[in-house]
Design an enzyme around this catalytic site. Sequence first.
Site, PDB file in Angstrom:
ATOM      1  N   LEU A  70      66.742   1.803   1.067  1.00 35.19           N
ATOM      2  CA  LEU A  70      66.964   2.131   2.474  1.00 35.19           C
ATOM      3  C   LEU A  70      68.360   1.764   2.961  1.00 35.19           C
ATOM      4  CD1 LEU A  70      63.483   1.291   4.001  1.00 35.19           C
ATOM      5  CD2 LEU A  70      64.408   3.522   3.360  1.00 35.19           C
ATOM      6  N   LYS A  71      69.196   1.193   2.078  1.00 31.35           N
ATOM      7  CA  LYS A  71      70.607   1.027   2.411  1.00 31.35           C
ATOM      8  C   LYS A  71      71.373   2.330   2.195  1.00 31.35           C
ATOM      9  CE  LYS A  71      70.632  -3.889   1.246  1.00 31.35           C
ATOM     10  NZ  LYS A  71      71.203  -4.945   0.361  1.00 31.35           N
ATOM     11  N   ARG A  94      60.271  -8.108  11.305  1.00 31.96           N
ATOM     12  CA  ARG A  94      60.633  -8.785  12.551  1.00 31.96           C
ATOM     13  C   ARG A  94      61.265  -7.779  13.513  1.00 31.96           C
ATOM     14  NH1 ARG A  94      62.947 -14.921  11.954  1.00 31.96           N
ATOM     15  NH2 ARG A  94      62.138 -15.397   9.873  1.00 31.96           N
ATOM     16  N   ARG A 100      67.732  -1.482  12.849  1.00 34.62           N
ATOM     17  CA  ARG A 100      68.961  -1.612  12.042  1.00 34.62           C
ATOM     18  C   ARG A 100      68.944  -0.669  10.840  1.00 34.62           C
ATOM     19  NH1 ARG A 100      68.164  -7.043  13.586  1.00 34.62           N
ATOM     20  NH2 ARG A 100      67.168  -7.625  11.613  1.00 34.62           N
ATOM     21  N   HIS A 135      53.349 -18.149  10.758  1.00 38.94           N
ATOM     22  CA  HIS A 135      52.229 -17.732   9.919  1.00 38.94           C
ATOM     23  C   HIS A 135      50.941 -17.903  10.698  1.00 38.94           C
ATOM     24  CE1 HIS A 135      53.958 -16.558   6.110  1.00 38.94           C
ATOM     25  NE2 HIS A 135      54.740 -17.620   6.109  1.00 38.94           N
ATOM     26  N   TYR A 139      50.150 -18.951  14.790  1.00 35.15           N
ATOM     27  CA  TYR A 139      49.672 -18.037  15.828  1.00 35.15           C
ATOM     28  C   TYR A 139      48.339 -18.530  16.385  1.00 35.15           C
ATOM     29  CZ  TYR A 139      52.862 -15.294  12.917  1.00 35.15           C
ATOM     30  OH  TYR A 139      53.930 -14.890  12.159  1.00 35.15           O
ATOM     31  N   ASP A 165      45.900 -13.431  11.185  1.00 29.77           N
ATOM     32  CA  ASP A 165      46.472 -12.390  10.326  1.00 29.77           C
ATOM     33  C   ASP A 165      45.623 -11.123  10.302  1.00 29.77           C
ATOM     34  OD1 ASP A 165      48.638 -13.917   9.667  1.00 29.77           O
ATOM     35  OD2 ASP A 165      48.164 -14.116   7.547  1.00 29.77           O
TER      36      ASP A 165
END
Length: 395
Positions: A70-71, A94, A100, A135, A139, A165
Amino acid sequence: MSMDNRGPLTGLRIVEMEGIGPPPFAAMLLADMGAEVIRIMRPAPSGLGIERPAEFDLPARGRRSVAMDLKNPEAVECVLDLIARADGLIEGFRPGVMERLGLGPGPCLQRNPHLVYGRMTGWGQTGPLAERAGHDVNYLALTGLLEMIGREGQPPTIPLNLLADYAGGSLMLVIGMLAALLHARTTGQGQVIDAAMVDGAALLGTAMTGLRASGIHKGARGTNILDGGLPEYSVYECADGRYLSVGALEPKFRKILLDGLGLDEADAPLDGSSESRAKARAAIAERIRQHDRDEWVARFEGLDACVAPVLSMEEAPHHPHNVARGNHVEIGGIVQPGPAPRFSATPVPVPSPPEQPGAGGAAVLADWGLPADRIEALVKSGAVNAGATEEDPGR
């Protein structure tokens, strides 16, 4: 790929960006129910610290994958072409990572206005902790629920990583995506789903919040109705060191429990003061320690005492009820939980085993309608891995 019935979500196409834990499990649930999910993988191992042989990555079952760099702008353009053909996308990076990469909601929804863009994070896309690592235990801690789980006088007990999770994260994302997909089918309008594990875990505590507010569940950890504080709702050790679960909350079930144990209310007073309940717990514990676990199972067979053996994960697939329900299936030589729930009109078949990451390669792109010359150029440029060959099928 044949579009023969594979379950109620047959015909649905989802792009899944490689991740760990809850996002792949959410994608697995959709694939189990018939969605065609393509996984976009890194061209090399992720270095996430949990690498294992592909056949043991059970949440990766039921779907194919393509390895992309994906670069490389050509790979990003390829993902956008797939998104143009998809109904939904799942990503678990994140906040800001997809943007980006050039794959944020803006360009994706511009390419496909009816796309359901599913985002899963621990803390959410916004808020003071949005950029922080975390993690399941973190949460869950922030919801107030972790503080309530465990034995009296002991630190909180970590309930594996199931609550935040997978229940608060994976399941809530799937519910949100299905709702948004229904909306998109009706209106043609896509949208972004912000599924935060901390949000979902907090939601799981709704009923408990009511019990706290009413004063029913008001004591310290391990002293209440549903946390092991009652002798009739607890776990007891048997003579063989294994355990028996007891959940006889209602009076009619408590009577059957005591009868099965050979005790009466005088021996085990389940109502009244904390001293009475302590006496009952001691009496029940002493009696259960007199026999092996499976002896108690046989003794309570057919009785509504709300008693069940605490099974190991190795034992569970062989329990008669689990066998009768078909709760476990063998996939790729590994016995594992099968798809749930059950559908009467669109039964779900046994999923295919996990494949080697990226094994689908060019074949998946062709199945999704990319032209052969385009695929050849993507492979030649290094943007896309060609995938497995017939001699090396990647299973």
